[in-house]
Design a protein around this motif. Structure first.
Motif, short mmCIF file in Angstrom:
data_model
loop_
_atom_site.label_atom_id
_atom_site.label_comp_id
_atom_site.label_asym_id
_atom_site.label_seq_id
_atom_site.Cartn_x
_atom_site.Cartn_y
_atom_site.Cartn_z
N THR A 272 -18.98 7.45 -1.53
CA THR A 272 -17.74 7.07 -2.22
C THR A 272 -16.57 7.82 -1.59
O THR A 272 -15.48 7.26 -1.39
CB THR A 272 -17.83 7.41 -3.72
N GLY A 273 -16.80 9.12 -1.28
CA GLY A 273 -15.75 9.93 -0.67
C GLY A 273 -15.31 9.36 0.68
O GLY A 273 -14.11 9.30 0.97
N ILE A 274 -16.28 8.92 1.48
CA ILE A 274 -15.93 8.33 2.79
C ILE A 274 -15.07 7.08 2.58
O ILE A 274 -14.05 6.88 3.22
CB ILE A 274 -17.21 7.99 3.60
N GLY A 275 -15.49 6.26 1.60
CA GLY A 275 -14.71 5.07 1.28
C GLY A 275 -13.30 5.43 0.83
O GLY A 275 -12.32 4.79 1.22
N MET A 276 -13.19 6.50 0.02
CA MET A 276 -11.87 6.92 -0.47
C MET A 276 -10.97 7.36 0.68
O MET A 276 -9.77 7.10 0.68
CB MET A 276 -12.02 8.07 -1.47
N LEU A 277 -11.57 8.04 1.66
CA LEU A 277 -10.79 8.47 2.82
C LEU A 277 -10.21 7.26 3.55
O LEU A 277 -9.04 7.25 3.94
CB LEU A 277 -11.66 9.29 3.79
N ILE A 278 -11.05 6.24 3.69
CA ILE A 278 -10.59 5.04 4.41
C ILE A 278 -9.53 4.29 3.59
O ILE A 278 -8.46 3.97 4.09
CB ILE A 278 -11.78 4.10 4.72
N GLY A 279 -9.87 4.04 2.32
CA GLY A 279 -8.93 3.29 1.47
C GLY A 279 -7.61 4.04 1.31
O GLY A 279 -6.53 3.43 1.38
N GLY A 280 -7.71 5.36 1.11
CA GLY A 280 -6.50 6.18 0.97
C GLY A 280 -5.67 6.10 2.23
O GLY A 280 -4.43 6.02 2.18
N ALA A 281 -6.35 6.10 3.38
CA ALA A 281 -5.62 6.05 4.65
C ALA A 281 -4.95 4.70 4.85
O ALA A 281 -3.80 4.63 5.26
CB ALA A 281 -6.59 6.34 5.79
N VAL A 282 -5.70 3.63 4.55
CA VAL A 282 -5.13 2.29 4.78
C VAL A 282 -3.87 2.10 3.93
O VAL A 282 -2.81 1.70 4.43
CB VAL A 282 -6.19 1.20 4.46
N ILE A 283 -3.98 2.42 2.64
CA ILE A 283 -2.81 2.27 1.77
C ILE A 283 -1.71 3.25 2.20
O ILE A 283 -0.52 2.92 2.21
CB ILE A 283 -3.21 2.50 0.29
N GLY A 284 -2.14 4.48 2.57
CA GLY A 284 -1.16 5.47 3.02
C GLY A 284 -0.40 4.99 4.24
O GLY A 284 0.81 5.16 4.34
N VAL A 285 -1.13 4.36 5.18
CA VAL A 285 -0.47 3.84 6.39
C VAL A 285 0.51 2.73 6.00
O VAL A 285 1.64 2.69 6.50
CB VAL A 285 -1.52 3.30 7.39
N MET A 286 0.09 1.88 5.08
CA MET A 286 0.99 0.80 4.64
C MET A 286 2.28 1.38 4.06
O MET A 286 3.38 0.93 4.35
CB MET A 286 0.29 -0.09 3.60
N PHE A 287 2.13 2.41 3.24
CA PHE A 287 3.30 3.04 2.61
C PHE A 287 4.12 3.83 3.63
O PHE A 287 5.33 3.94 3.51
CB PHE A 287 2.86 3.97 1.47
#
Lengths: 583, 179
Positions: A272-287
């Motif tokens: 779940t943590g690995i997924g959070m890193l990816i999802g957090g990054a993708v949304i972070g990049v968008m922002f």
């Protein structure tokens, strides 16, 4: 350059302030080679990797100031940049290349292609960082605790003997503690259970504290920036695990309820943590895209007006060349790695690798900027996973060639990510001591080619001597990647957990920038580190409130920086002793 | 209301994290989906409230004042220092820097996010680019002073001044455009 002596403080020098000098580069090569080989060996033997900047700064300090009698903080900063650039390959390659040997394909790949790819990957990682420096250091002003610690070292002589004494005292205490603890845990809950005589605290609460003043020092320097990381850890072991227990949902193996925190982490929380890193990054990049775009625009306009600050930066054109270069290079690497790859797969691997270098570069730079922890191994695992999935497209390749192609391209992306993160730390230090980014970036280019050559030679020598993955050299990170690859080729990947984790990470980052990544790190890393880290954060909070921020800056940070340096130095000395003993 | 929105996101996150921990490989999507949607609604609520608050918050006014005052102080003190830089002993320059600039630099940096709300991202980037370069030059003066490099100290005091003046120009331009 003419010298004259001031009555009170020291010699006064006219002329240019030494920065990117032959002395800086040569000392950087010397230190970088020693540190890269030591840390490279240690990571195969013990499974840990150490950021080289602190060590390079303090050792460079000794050589440049102590032996060569040179006086330039910014020159010292370039030495540290060159040395840590050499060392960047040790973590970048030791996470990935040993897996090829462990899986039995050690002599099926072209080491020249891999080494060349790693060097080129390193250059690309450096180029990709150009606009991110502006966004993360100039605009967002991330903490980069490791970078601050190094700046404290470099500025010590100028800040007076007092700060240097605090730094040395912190380093000594930390070194002694680490020398005796050897990375062990303080099993606090077991001790309490033993004293009480019954198991009042269940094992999943994970009350083991990692005995490491380095970790406390990092927590202190990061301050409130690391709170979300701590929360992530506590959510796993003090909230989710008890809830799973209360609802009878803890996993059961052979009729026995699993309460071991290590097993719970690997099977339930880390994916779940690995997924959070990816999802957090993708949304972070968008922002962050508007800000990154503004950073590039701002750099372009200052380049057009030929302002002083534009001369301080590497030209933005380099980034565009790097993007094109990355795609071409990774494509050539993929296609030449094995004849089964073919043109279409090669192009797909190249595009994916290029995108991943940038995406992971952002994730890692942000993670290390906020907490000083870099999930490099996780990012490598994902890169290789995605690359292997591509190898299975268009009818699929045979397992051996697929693994070799994916890890060869994966190693290049891993070195690129490692260089990007390392450079961001060095650039933060450079910002604090007033170094010129262009000089540092050139220093990083000067150092980046040497590491992959040294490390590939080391890998072959050690494999011939002991065998990677053997009892003598277990290569834990390579083993982890090899297991993952076996899992993928056997169809056993927790994809659903990655996707769900990505949604959760994205949700948090959408609420507050970077939150998904930092909380995700708490899910990803062992809780013993989180617990000890939280002590540093707590101490910083107490220090800020009771003594004031000025006290924390003038006294707390030098001590914390010393704690980081002391433990890291002992780590390297131990690695050197291991090499000597092995010989 | 903002608290409620954030609470909704936190609860959705915890519930989602619990659901993902029930099995090593699988996720119950029928339960997970609505939870994430609830969390996303919380994020949207929170962002809307933030955007509304950004337009008429008294904190913004106070931050704007901090930005103006601190930048003005920095330029003023730096102009003064530039005028008398020949008279300051090289090794003492770092003490002057710590005394004259650290507080205002920190004050400006702490209030910087307000510029995004008031003047937009591009103006923020342009102002911060110059500000950061100026701060880095001040840090270079500090280092060169520590090492006794007199020419570097003198040169970079002036370079830093011109950078902060540019930051002030960009700031004033952004203020005028926002009116």
């Amino acid at each position: 350059m003419s010298d004259q002596t001031a009555s009170q403080a020291g010699p006064i020098t006219k002329g240019a302030y030494p920065e990117l000098t032959p002395h800086a580069v040569i000392v950087g090569y010397f230190l970088g080679a020693i540190i890269a080989l030591s840390i490279g060996y240690a990571s195969l033997k013990l499974g840990f990797s150490i950021e080289g900047s602190e060590l390079a700064a303090i050792l460079g300090f000794g050589i440049l100031r102590g032996i060569l009698r040179r006086r330039s903080i910014v020159e010292n900063n370039v030495t540290q940049t060159v040395a840590s650039a050499v060392n960047g390959a040790s973590s970048g390659m030791m996470f990935s290349v040993p897996a090829i040997f462990i899986l039995g394909y050690g002599y099926d790949f072209n080491p020249y292609v891999l080494t060349f790819g790693a060097i080129a990957g390193a250059f690309l990682g450096i180029a990709f960082i150009i606009p991110l420096r502006k966004q993360m250091i100039d605009f967002e002003r991330f903490t980069y605790p490791g970078g601050v610690a190094v700046a404290s070292i470099l500025k010590s002589p100028g800040a007076g003997v007092e700060k240097a004494k605090l730094l040395v005292a912190g380093a000594l205490v930390s070194a002694v503690v680490y020398f005796f603890s050897d990375g062990a845990d303080l099993e606090l809950f077991n001790i309490i259970n033993d004293v009480v005589g019954s198991e009042i605290l269940p094992p999943y609460l994970n009350g083991a504290w990692y005995i490491s003043l380095l970790t406390i020092g990092v927590g202190f320097i990061a301050g409130r920036g690391g709170v979300a990381f701590i929360i992530g850890g506590y959510v796993c072991y003090w909230l989710l695990a008890p809830m799973l227990d209360l609802t009878g949902m803890l996993p059961v193996v052979d009729g026995v309820k699993v309460t071991d925190p290590g097993t719970l982490r690997v099977t339930l929380f880390r994916p779940t943590g690995i997924g959070m890193l990816i999802g957090g990054a993708v949304i972070g990049v968008m922002f962050a895209l508007p800000l990154i775009k503004s950073a590039i625009k701002s750099m372009q306009s200052s380049a057009k007006s030929e302002s002083a600050m534009s001369a301080d930066e590497m030209p933005i054109k380099l980034l565009y060349i790097a993007v094109a270069g990355a795609a071409i290079l990774l494509g050539v690497m993929a296609i030449t790695a094995n004849e089964q790859v073919g043109f279409a797969r090669g192009i797909m691997m190249a595009v994916l690798g290029t995108l991943w270098i940038w995406m992971a570069g952002i994730i890692l730079s942000e993670a290390i900027g906020r907490t000083n922890w870099s999930p490099l191994s996780g990012m490598t695992l994902i890169a290789v996973t995605l690359l292997i999935i591509i190898t299975q497209s268009f009818g699929g390749m045979d397992t051996g060639p697929a693994i070799v192609a994916a890890i060869t391209v994966g190693a290049a992306t891993c070195v690129a990510m490692s260089q990007a993160t390392d450079l961001m730390l060095d650039l933060k230090t450079g910002y604090l001591v007033g170094a010129t980014p262009r000089m540092q970036q050139m220093g990083q280019f000067f150092g980046a080619w040497l590491g992959p050559i040294l490390i590939i030679v080391l890998i072959f020598v050690l494999n011939d001597a002991y065998g990677l993955g053997s009892d003598e050299l277990p290569a834990p990170q390579g083993e982890a990647l090899a297991s993952m690859v076996k899992g993928i080729t056997g169809g056993d990947v927790p994809t659903e957990k990655y996707v769900a984790g990505a949604a959760l990470g994205g949700l948090l980052t959408a609420l507050q920038g970077g939150l998904g990544i930092t909380v995700g790190l708490g899910f990803y890393l062992p809780f013993n580190i989180v617990l000890t880290y939280s002590l540093g954060t707590l101490l910083r909070e107490i220090s800020d409130r009771k003594k004031g921020k000025v006290w924390s800056d003038n006294y707390g940070i030098p001590i914390a920086a010393g704690m980081i340096v002391g433990e890291a130095l002992v780590g390297v000395v131990k690695a050197v002793l291991i090499i000597l003993a092995a010989n | 209301m903002q608290m409620l929105a954030k609470l909704l996101v936190v609860i959705a996150f915890l519930a989602g994290a619990y659901l993902t921990s029930l099995h090593p490989t699988e996720v119950d999507w029928t339960a997970f989906g609505p939870i994430i949607i609830a969390g996303a609604l919380g994020v949207i609520m929170s962002k809307r409230l933030e955007a509304a608050a950004a337009k008429d918050d008294s904190v913004l006014a106070s931050n704007r004042q901090d930005l103006e005052d601190s930048l003005k102080n920095i330029v003023q003190n730096l102009s003064d220092l530039d005028g008398r830089k020949d008279k300051v002993p090289t090794y003492d320059m770092r003490f002057e820097i710590d005394k004259l600039f650290r507080e205002d630099l920190m004050r400006f940096a702490d209030a910087r996010e307000t510029m995004k709300h008031l003047y937009g991202v591009q103006a923020y980037a342009d102002i911060m680019s110059s500000f950061a370069a100026g701060e880095r030059y001040i840090n270079r003066v500090w280092s060169a002073s520590t090492d006794g490099y007199v020419d570097e100290v003198l040169t970079y005091v002036s370079k830093s001044l011109s950078q902060f003046k540019h930051a002030q120009e960009e700031f004033n331009k952004a203020v005028s455009s926002a009116r």
